[in-house]
Design a protein around this motif. Sequence first.
Motif, short mmCIF file in Angstrom:
data_model
loop_
_atom_site.label_atom_id
_atom_site.label_comp_id
_atom_site.label_asym_id
_atom_site.label_seq_id
_atom_site.Cartn_x
_atom_site.Cartn_y
_atom_site.Cartn_z
N LYS A 118 -38.12 42.26 17.35
CA LYS A 118 -38.06 43.53 16.64
C LYS A 118 -38.51 44.71 17.50
O LYS A 118 -38.34 45.87 17.09
N PRO A 120 -38.68 47.62 20.39
CA PRO A 120 -37.66 48.39 21.10
C PRO A 120 -37.32 47.73 22.44
O PRO A 120 -38.17 47.10 23.07
N GLU A 324 -39.82 45.84 -0.24
CA GLU A 324 -38.63 45.00 -0.34
C GLU A 324 -38.87 43.77 -1.21
O GLU A 324 -37.92 43.07 -1.57
N ASP A 458 -44.17 56.26 2.48
CA ASP A 458 -43.93 54.84 2.71
C ASP A 458 -45.03 54.06 2.01
O ASP A 458 -46.19 54.49 1.99
N ALA A 465 -42.08 48.72 14.67
CA ALA A 465 -41.10 47.65 14.84
C ALA A 465 -41.04 46.76 13.61
O ALA A 465 -40.88 45.54 13.70
N SER A 466 -41.16 47.42 12.46
CA SER A 466 -41.14 46.70 11.19
C SER A 466 -40.39 47.48 10.13
O SER A 466 -39.57 46.92 9.39
N ARG A 467 -40.63 48.79 10.06
CA ARG A 467 -40.01 49.62 9.02
C ARG A 467 -38.70 50.23 9.48
O ARG A 467 -38.01 50.90 8.69
N GLY A 468 -38.36 50.07 10.76
CA GLY A 468 -37.11 50.63 11.27
C GLY A 468 -37.13 52.15 11.36
O GLY A 468 -36.07 52.78 11.29
N ASN A 469 -38.32 52.73 11.54
CA ASN A 469 -38.44 54.18 11.60
C ASN A 469 -38.41 54.65 13.05
O ASN A 469 -39.28 54.30 13.86
N ALA A 470 -37.41 55.45 13.40
CA ALA A 470 -37.21 55.87 14.78
C ALA A 470 -38.38 56.69 15.30
O ALA A 470 -38.79 56.55 16.46
N ASP A 473 -41.21 54.22 16.04
CA ASP A 473 -40.89 53.27 17.10
C ASP A 473 -40.74 53.95 18.46
O ASP A 473 -41.20 53.43 19.48
N GLU A 474 -40.11 55.11 18.50
CA GLU A 474 -39.91 55.79 19.77
C GLU A 474 -41.24 56.33 20.32
O GLU A 474 -41.49 56.26 21.54
#
Length: 502
Positions: A118, A120, A324, A458, A465-470, A473-474
Motif C-alpha cells: 500500500k 507509495p 467501511e 475522517d 497508505a491506508s485511506r487513499g488520501n493523496a 500520502d504525498e
Amino acid sequence: MPPAVRPGRSVLCAATALTAAFATLAPAPPARAAQAAPALRFGACPDSVPAPPAPDRVECGALDVPLDWSEPHGKRIRIAVSRVPASGTPAERRGALLVNPGGPGGSGLPYAVTKRAKLPESVRRAYDVIGFDPRGTRHSAPADCGPMGGLFDSPAADPVPVGAAAESAYLDSLDRMADDCAAGVGEALPHLSTTATARDMDAIRAALGERRTHFLGVSYGSYLGAAYAHRFPHRVGRMVLDSVVGPWSWYDFDVRQSRELLRQRAVFFAWTARHASRFGLGDDPADVRDAYERTRRGLGESPQHGFGAAEFDRAVYRALGRTERWEPLADGIRTYLRDGDVTGLRPSEPHDSPESRTFEAANRTVKCADGPGPTPDRILADIRATRRADPLPVLTGMEASTCAYWHHEPAARTPLGSPEAPPVLLVASAHDPVTPIEGARQLAHRLPGSRLITLHDDYSHGVFASRGNACVDETTAAYLVDGTVPDQPVHCTGPGLPEPTP
C-alpha cells in the motif's frame, strides 16, 4: 507438531519451541558475544507471511536477544524478522524501514508484505521494508495466558457490569486473568514490555548493518516508536507515527478511548438513519439506537450459537474504528432482528483462535509491563461514570484494567519521546475513536520539531497508505524519501462519511 510449511518456506518460532527450524537462519551466538550485533541471515518464510507480487520477494530470519536486557548474558529469546527488499536502484535506496501494525500484540511479520503493498511507489523503491513480531507475539516468544479469567468463554458474561454483584464478578474476572497470565507467561512477565521491544528494534537495526532506524508505526506502533526515540534519539532516522497513542498510562488511554467510542457510535446511528431506505432501521438516530439495543438485549438473553452480548460488543468495537465496516454492522443488525441470524455480525476469525489468544495475552502482558495499573476502586468509578454518560457503553478496549491485579507492577511508566530526536512526522484522523487525535497533539510536545498531519472529515483508524488520501500520502512519502519536513502542521481534506452500496 510443527505447523504445515509450504515448499520453500521455513517455520519461525519462539526460542523454546522448534528451535531446530532456525538452525540455518539465525544460530544463537555464544554468551560471550551477547553484546555483539550478529548479521541477520534470511531464508524462507512461514505460511503466515503472504508472498508479495512478483518481482518482489519476502524473506525471513531471526535474531536472538536477551530476555532481560539488563542481563545480556542471561536467557535469550528469538525475534522473528521479515524483509521485502527495496525495488529501486542503489542510488534510490534510503535504508531499512521497520514497520509495526499496532496492538500491542499485533504480528508484524506479514506486515512487511501487506503494508508495503500500500506504500507509495517512491517509498517502496527507497526502502527495504522490515517486519518483525515483537516479543510476546506470534513467532517471537509468544505469550500464553491460558483461559485468561474466562475471556474466551462463549458466550461470555456481559462485559458491562451493572450493580454490586456484577461489579464484583467483573473484578474477579480481572483478578483471575492476572493469575492466568502470571502462571502462563512465567519469568517473562516483566520483560514483555515496550521498552524491551524498543531495544530489540535497535538490535535488528544493528544486525541489518544500518546506522539509523527508519520506522513506520501505526496505532500501538506509534507508542513503540516514541519509546525508541526516548532511548535511542541519536539513532532515529525518518520516523512516521500514524494514528498516535497519546503519552498517557495505558489505563488512562483505554478510558479515553471508551468515551470516544460513545461519540463515534452516535455518529454511526445518525449515519444509518440518514440511509433509512438502505438499512431499514429507522429514519431517526433514536430508532437506530433502539434497534441496536434490542439486538444486544436479545443476544444477551438468548445467545445464538455462542454469540451473545459480549461477542456483539466485540463486533461493534471493531466496526466503529473503520467506516467501511459500518455498512456490514448495520446490515448485521437488520438481519438479526429480521431473521435471528448472527452470521453478518460474526468476525471472520474466531475470538478463541490461536492467533487471537496470543494477541489477547500479549496485549495485556505488554500493557501491564509498561507501567503501574489502576486500583479496583478507580476501575469501578470510571465504569460508573461512563455508564452515567451512556448506560450502554462499549468496554471491549479496556484491557489495562487487568493491570490492577498484575503480579509484577513496574515502578514507572514507559518514557516516550526526546528533545534530542530529529523531527518526526505524526499522522492522525480528526475523528478517530480508537486513538483520539489529542494523543498526537500531546506526543508532539515530547518530540520538538515534529509536524502533525491531520486528515479532517475522517472517522477511521489508520491513515497513511491506508485511506487513499493523496495529501497525506504525498507529504509523508516526501518526508520518508527526501527528508522533507513541512514548515507547519499539515491539514488534509478527508473523504467524509461513506455512501452505502445500493
